[in-house]
Design a protein around this motif. Structure first.
Motif, PDB file in Angstrom:
ATOM      1  N   SER A 191       0.957  -1.188   0.018  1.00  0.00           N
ATOM      2  CA  SER A 191       0.094   0.051   0.041  1.00  0.00           C
ATOM      3  C   SER A 191       0.936   1.284  -0.069  1.00  0.00           C
ATOM      4  CB  SER A 191      -0.938  -0.041   1.264  1.00  0.00           C
ATOM      5  OG  SER A 191      -1.635   1.168   1.303  1.00  0.00           O
ATOM      6  N   ILE A 192       1.972   1.271   0.685  1.00  0.00           N
ATOM      7  CA  ILE A 192       2.879   2.368   0.776  1.00  0.00           C
ATOM      8  C   ILE A 192       3.474   2.575  -0.488  1.00  0.00           C
ATOM      9  CG2 ILE A 192       5.040   3.021   1.861  1.00  0.00           C
ATOM     10  CD1 ILE A 192       4.032   1.871   4.481  1.00  0.00           C
ATOM     11  N   ALA A 193       3.937   1.401  -0.941  1.00  0.00           N
ATOM     12  CA  ALA A 193       4.531   1.443  -2.268  1.00  0.00           C
ATOM     13  C   ALA A 193       3.630   2.304  -3.446  1.00  0.00           C
ATOM     14  CB  ALA A 193       5.070   0.185  -2.832  1.00  0.00           C
ATOM     15  N   ARG A 194       2.439   1.700  -3.473  1.00  0.00           N
ATOM     16  CA  ARG A 194       1.687   2.136  -4.269  1.00  0.00           C
ATOM     17  C   ARG A 194       1.158   3.768  -4.227  1.00  0.00           C
ATOM     18  NH1 ARG A 194      -1.398  -2.637  -3.559  1.00  0.00           N
ATOM     19  NH2 ARG A 194      -2.821  -1.576  -2.114  1.00  0.00           N
ATOM     20  N   GLU A 195       0.952   4.133  -3.069  1.00  0.00           N
ATOM     21  CA  GLU A 195       1.057   5.749  -2.638  1.00  0.00           C
ATOM     22  C   GLU A 195       2.193   6.350  -3.040  1.00  0.00           C
ATOM     23  OE1 GLU A 195      -2.056   6.754  -1.664  1.00  0.00           O
ATOM     24  OE2 GLU A 195      -0.962   8.755  -1.390  1.00  0.00           O
ATOM     25  N   ILE A 196       3.346   6.234  -2.832  1.00  0.00           N
ATOM     26  CA  ILE A 196       4.615   6.688  -3.251  1.00  0.00           C
ATOM     27  C   ILE A 196       4.633   6.769  -4.747  1.00  0.00           C
ATOM     28  CG2 ILE A 196       6.905   6.481  -3.434  1.00  0.00           C
ATOM     29  CD1 ILE A 196       6.947   5.306  -0.425  1.00  0.00           C
ATOM     30  N   THR A 197       4.173   5.766  -5.382  1.00  0.00           N
ATOM     31  CA  THR A 197       4.250   5.794  -6.850  1.00  0.00           C
ATOM     32  C   THR A 197       3.001   6.676  -7.430  1.00  0.00           C
ATOM     33  OG1 THR A 197       4.823   3.527  -6.986  1.00  0.00           O
ATOM     34  CG2 THR A 197       3.998   4.365  -9.017  1.00  0.00           C
ATOM     35  N   ARG A 198       2.063   6.977  -6.865  1.00  0.00           N
ATOM     36  CA  ARG A 198       1.126   7.758  -7.184  1.00  0.00           C
ATOM     37  C   ARG A 198       1.571   9.340  -7.140  1.00  0.00           C
ATOM     38  NH1 ARG A 198      -2.942   4.285  -5.320  1.00  0.00           N
ATOM     39  NH2 ARG A 198      -2.829   5.347  -3.351  1.00  0.00           N
ATOM     40  N   SER A 199       2.310   9.556  -5.831  1.00  0.00           N
ATOM     41  CA  SER A 199       2.821  10.860  -5.534  1.00  0.00           C
ATOM     42  C   SER A 199       3.898  11.127  -6.805  1.00  0.00           C
ATOM     43  CB  SER A 199       3.342  10.858  -4.216  1.00  0.00           C
ATOM     44  OG  SER A 199       2.211  10.552  -3.195  1.00  0.00           O
ATOM     45  N   LEU A 200       4.777  10.342  -6.900  1.00  0.00           N
ATOM     46  CA  LEU A 200       5.747  10.677  -8.000  1.00  0.00           C
ATOM     47  C   LEU A 200       5.296  10.783  -9.402  1.00  0.00           C
ATOM     48  CD1 LEU A 200       8.458   7.835  -6.957  1.00  0.00           C
ATOM     49  CD2 LEU A 200       8.513  10.308  -6.550  1.00  0.00           C
ATOM     50  N   ARG A 201       4.183  10.269  -9.946  1.00  0.00           N
ATOM     51  CA  ARG A 201       3.531  10.437 -11.189  1.00  0.00           C
ATOM     52  C   ARG A 201       2.779  11.796 -11.245  1.00  0.00           C
ATOM     53  NH1 ARG A 201       1.843   4.372 -12.539  1.00  0.00           N
ATOM     54  NH2 ARG A 201       3.939   3.563 -12.899  1.00  0.00           N
ATOM     55  N   GLY A 202       2.611  12.400 -10.063  1.00  0.00           N
ATOM     56  CA  GLY A 202       1.709  13.504  -9.729  1.00  0.00           C
ATOM     57  C   GLY A 202       0.385  13.233  -9.946  1.00  0.00           C
TER      58      GLY A 202
END
Length: 202
Positions: A191-202
């Motif tokens: 869940s944390i990994a998916r959240e970080i990926t979304r943040s990086l993609r803007g």
């Protein structure tokens, strides 16, 4: 800046240089520079018109030697130099004084420039120190990103080390490691990994 030659003196001085022997134009300009310690370097636009005038007056002749034009004093030119020996002595004395004054002016200008430069450097240093204490320095975006990447790596490594240590210590002491605990860990990390990926993609 103090002039090296007074009005009309350069004409006579050119004659005196040619009185020593034939010279081409560049040689004349170099001789003038050498005899004034480099404080006076005449341009071609200053020398050649005066040589042409001396030629018109019958005091100088010119001849072509390869790619160079050589100037030579005439008998009339020799006679003028001889008749104006006193004037030449005065020119030489004035030339020495002029060179000395120019050298003094140059030294004064250099001293003033150095003082000004030192003052500017000191002021710039003071301003930089004051700004450093008052405002955070603007960072280059790429440098800031690299710094944050190091922080992220450190945080991930610290988390990994803590979890491994806690789990290993628990099992080593005979504790039970339930599958549900590991499932929760995997789910949380995912869940944390998916959240970080979304943040990086803007």
């Amino acid at each position: 800046m103090t002039p090296v030659f007074s009005h009309g003196d350069l004409r006579l001085y050119l004659l005196s240089l040619l009185d020593e022997g034939p010279r081409h134009g560049y040689d004349i300009m170099q001789a003038l520079s050498d005899r004034t310690g480099g404080t006076y370097t005449p341009s071609a636009g200053t020398i050649y018109p005066r040589l042409a005038k001396l030629e018109e007056e019958g005091l100088v002749t010119k001849s072509v030697d390869g790619r160079k034009t050589v100037y030579e004093i005439t008998e009339a030119g020799h006679a003028e130099v001889a008749s104006r020996a006193g004037d030449l002595e005065g020119i030489e004395a004035g030339l020495t004084d002029s060179v000395r004054l120019i050298a003094q002016e140059v030294r004064g200008s250099v001293r003033d420039a150095m003082k000004s430069l030192r003052a500017d450097l000191a002021a710039a240093t003071r301003d930089e120190r004051a700004q450093a204490t008052q405002e955070p320095r603007a960072e280059d975006p790429r440098s800031a990103s690299r710094e944050q990447l190091h922080r992220a790596d450190a945080a991930v490594n610290e988390f990994r080390a803590r979890i491994r240590s806690d789990v290993r210590t628990h099992v080593a002491r005979g504790g039970e490691l339930a599958a549900s605990v590991v499932d929760d860990l995997v789910s949380s990390l995912d869940s944390i990994a998916r959240e970080i990926t979304r943040s990086l993609r803007g």
